[in-house]
Design a protein around this motif. Sequence first.
Motif, mmCIF file in Angstrom:
data_model
loop_
_atom_site.group_PDB
_atom_site.id
_atom_site.type_symbol
_atom_site.label_atom_id
_atom_site.label_comp_id
_atom_site.label_asym_id
_atom_site.label_seq_id
_atom_site.Cartn_x
_atom_site.Cartn_y
_atom_site.Cartn_z
ATOM 1 N N SER A 97 0.772 -1.299 0.006
ATOM 2 C CA SER A 97 -0.042 0.050 -0.015
ATOM 3 C C SER A 97 1.101 1.188 0.096
ATOM 4 O O SER A 97 0.430 2.224 -0.476
ATOM 5 N N ALA A 98 2.066 1.124 0.592
ATOM 6 C CA ALA A 98 2.939 2.589 0.679
ATOM 7 C C ALA A 98 3.091 2.908 -0.755
ATOM 8 O O ALA A 98 3.495 2.166 -1.677
ATOM 9 N N ASP A 99 3.197 4.220 -1.133
ATOM 10 C CA ASP A 99 3.243 4.768 -2.299
ATOM 11 C C ASP A 99 4.674 4.631 -2.844
ATOM 12 O O ASP A 99 5.760 4.221 -1.872
ATOM 13 N N ASP A 100 4.892 5.015 -3.927
ATOM 14 C CA ASP A 100 6.306 4.892 -4.559
ATOM 15 C C ASP A 100 7.336 5.923 -3.804
ATOM 16 O O ASP A 100 8.444 5.420 -3.715
ATOM 17 N N ALA A 101 6.616 7.006 -3.535
ATOM 18 C CA ALA A 101 7.707 7.772 -2.716
ATOM 19 C C ALA A 101 8.123 7.433 -1.557
ATOM 20 O O ALA A 101 9.360 7.486 -1.055
ATOM 21 N N GLN A 102 7.325 6.586 -0.615
ATOM 22 C CA GLN A 102 7.751 6.006 0.492
ATOM 23 C C GLN A 102 8.896 4.966 0.260
ATOM 24 O O GLN A 102 9.830 4.659 0.853
ATOM 25 N N TRP A 103 8.563 4.172 -0.748
ATOM 26 C CA TRP A 103 9.568 3.084 -1.042
ATOM 27 C C TRP A 103 10.831 3.624 -1.726
ATOM 28 O O TRP A 103 11.844 3.243 -1.329
ATOM 29 N N GLN A 104 10.773 4.762 -2.305
ATOM 30 C CA GLN A 104 11.935 5.419 -2.763
ATOM 31 C C GLN A 104 13.011 6.186 -1.775
ATOM 32 O O GLN A 104 14.010 5.593 -1.748
ATOM 33 N N ASP A 105 12.086 6.566 -0.820
ATOM 34 C CA ASP A 105 12.770 7.210 0.502
ATOM 35 C C ASP A 105 13.446 5.991 1.162
ATOM 36 O O ASP A 105 14.681 6.363 1.610
ATOM 37 N N SER A 106 12.752 4.961 1.408
ATOM 38 C CA SER A 106 13.321 3.874 2.006
ATOM 39 C C SER A 106 14.784 3.333 1.367
ATOM 40 O O SER A 106 15.555 3.167 1.814
ATOM 41 N N ALA A 139 17.256 -6.304 12.462
ATOM 42 C CA ALA A 139 17.015 -7.624 12.741
ATOM 43 C C ALA A 139 16.042 -7.830 11.415
ATOM 44 O O ALA A 139 15.797 -9.033 11.127
ATOM 45 N N ALA A 140 15.096 -7.065 11.036
ATOM 46 C CA ALA A 140 13.978 -7.041 9.852
ATOM 47 C C ALA A 140 15.012 -7.165 8.553
ATOM 48 O O ALA A 140 14.497 -7.897 7.633
ATOM 49 N N GLY A 141 16.383 -7.013 8.504
ATOM 50 C CA GLY A 141 17.253 -7.309 7.289
ATOM 51 C C GLY A 141 17.511 -8.794 7.547
ATOM 52 O O GLY A 141 18.090 -9.360 6.562
ATOM 53 N N LEU A 142 17.374 -9.599 8.592
ATOM 54 C CA LEU A 142 17.636 -10.947 8.571
ATOM 55 C C LEU A 142 16.386 -11.885 8.671
ATOM 56 O O LEU A 142 16.262 -12.970 8.243
ATOM 57 N N LEU A 143 15.293 -11.152 9.208
ATOM 58 C CA LEU A 143 13.790 -11.800 9.330
ATOM 59 C C LEU A 143 12.831 -11.035 8.648
ATOM 60 O O LEU A 143 13.108 -10.952 7.176
ATOM 61 N N SER A 144 11.953 -10.192 9.166
ATOM 62 C CA SER A 144 10.974 -9.387 8.333
ATOM 63 C C SER A 144 10.164 -8.456 9.554
ATOM 64 O O SER A 144 9.937 -9.054 10.595
ATOM 65 N N GLN A 145 9.941 -7.436 9.231
ATOM 66 C CA GLN A 145 9.131 -6.666 9.914
ATOM 67 C C GLN A 145 7.606 -6.620 9.443
ATOM 68 O O GLN A 145 7.247 -6.262 8.586
ATOM 69 N N ILE A 146 6.949 -7.126 10.546
ATOM 70 C CA ILE A 146 5.426 -7.110 10.264
ATOM 71 C C ILE A 146 4.723 -5.507 10.132
ATOM 72 O O ILE A 146 5.326 -4.875 11.124
ATOM 73 N N GLY A 147 4.096 -5.529 8.858
ATOM 74 C CA GLY A 147 3.513 -4.069 8.824
ATOM 75 C C GLY A 147 4.470 -3.166 8.130
ATOM 76 O O GLY A 147 3.821 -1.863 8.159
ATOM 77 N N ASP A 148 5.515 -3.624 7.419
ATOM 78 C CA ASP A 148 6.191 -2.494 6.995
ATOM 79 C C ASP A 148 7.199 -3.197 5.920
ATOM 80 O O ASP A 148 8.395 -3.459 6.058
ATOM 81 N N ALA A 149 6.618 -3.424 4.750
ATOM 82 C CA ALA A 149 7.291 -4.119 3.851
ATOM 83 C C ALA A 149 8.607 -3.335 3.091
ATOM 84 O O ALA A 149 9.501 -4.003 2.798
ATOM 85 N N ALA A 150 8.241 -2.124 2.915
ATOM 86 C CA ALA A 150 9.399 -1.343 2.315
ATOM 87 C C ALA A 150 10.562 -1.242 3.518
ATOM 88 O O ALA A 150 11.801 -1.436 2.819
ATOM 89 N N TYR A 151 10.577 -1.141 4.868
ATOM 90 C CA TYR A 151 11.336 -1.220 5.655
ATOM 91 C C TYR A 151 12.140 -2.444 5.576
ATOM 92 O O TYR A 151 13.441 -2.553 5.637
#
Length: 271
Positions: A97-106, A139-151
Amino acid sequence: MRFAGRSAVVTGAGQGIGRAIAHALTAQGMRVLVSDLDGAAAARVAEEIGGHSLACDVRDPRQIADLVTHANRVLGQIDLWCSNAGFARGDGDMAVSADDAQWQDSWDVHVMAHVRACRLILPDMIARGEGWLLNVASAAGLLSQIGDAAYSATKHAAVSLAQSLAISHGDQGINVSVVCPLYVATPLLGYDDDRAEDRPHDRVILPDDVAQALVEGLRAGRFLILPHPEAADLARGRMADMDRWIEGMRKLRARVWDDENPDLRDLHRRI
């Protein structure tokens, strides 16, 4: 790593983990340049540690170049570059759902900021036969963060980038480390300062704990620095049986995530 007399640049150091890192490196005898999107916050931290400061939006390649130039001028050279700047905004109602701008910022903050800095500082480090590159991922870089795919996606990329740097330049004297904490009591999680006493459980650690783990990891020359040691067990379980891990994460999400009122800052209190 020998700290005394060396120089360091820490991005995103106006508060939270970055501020704690700046203090910890200074305590080890390093000269530190504090950088942050908030120039006033960077200046306050620099005053606390007797260091230097410069405002920098790490999404902007020109500002990163200015930061490198300024660091070389006031520090003489850059021995350690610490990419710590980061943010999390959440998904919305779908993982995409996050827009392209948020993905680009991430992407720009968590990955390209380190890429662009390394392009500028690596040649000098390689010529000297020595240098340290440090990325505070998650640790989201080894696992995953619920609720923030871009992160999660960009923190995975940050870990992968660190691996590539270590593989390509380790034999040239370049030391690479990546720090992957779980939950830390910072403004990103809604804590006002690093003295937060209302932490819901022991898995929420203080920024000073991350900074201490970082110093110990650098001293030992470790690539992967885990302020939460249990992250290693979680990562091993993920790799051993990915299907089982995903099913477990689905169950965890169902238990702790509120689709009606999604709030990343409150998630850690329910786990």
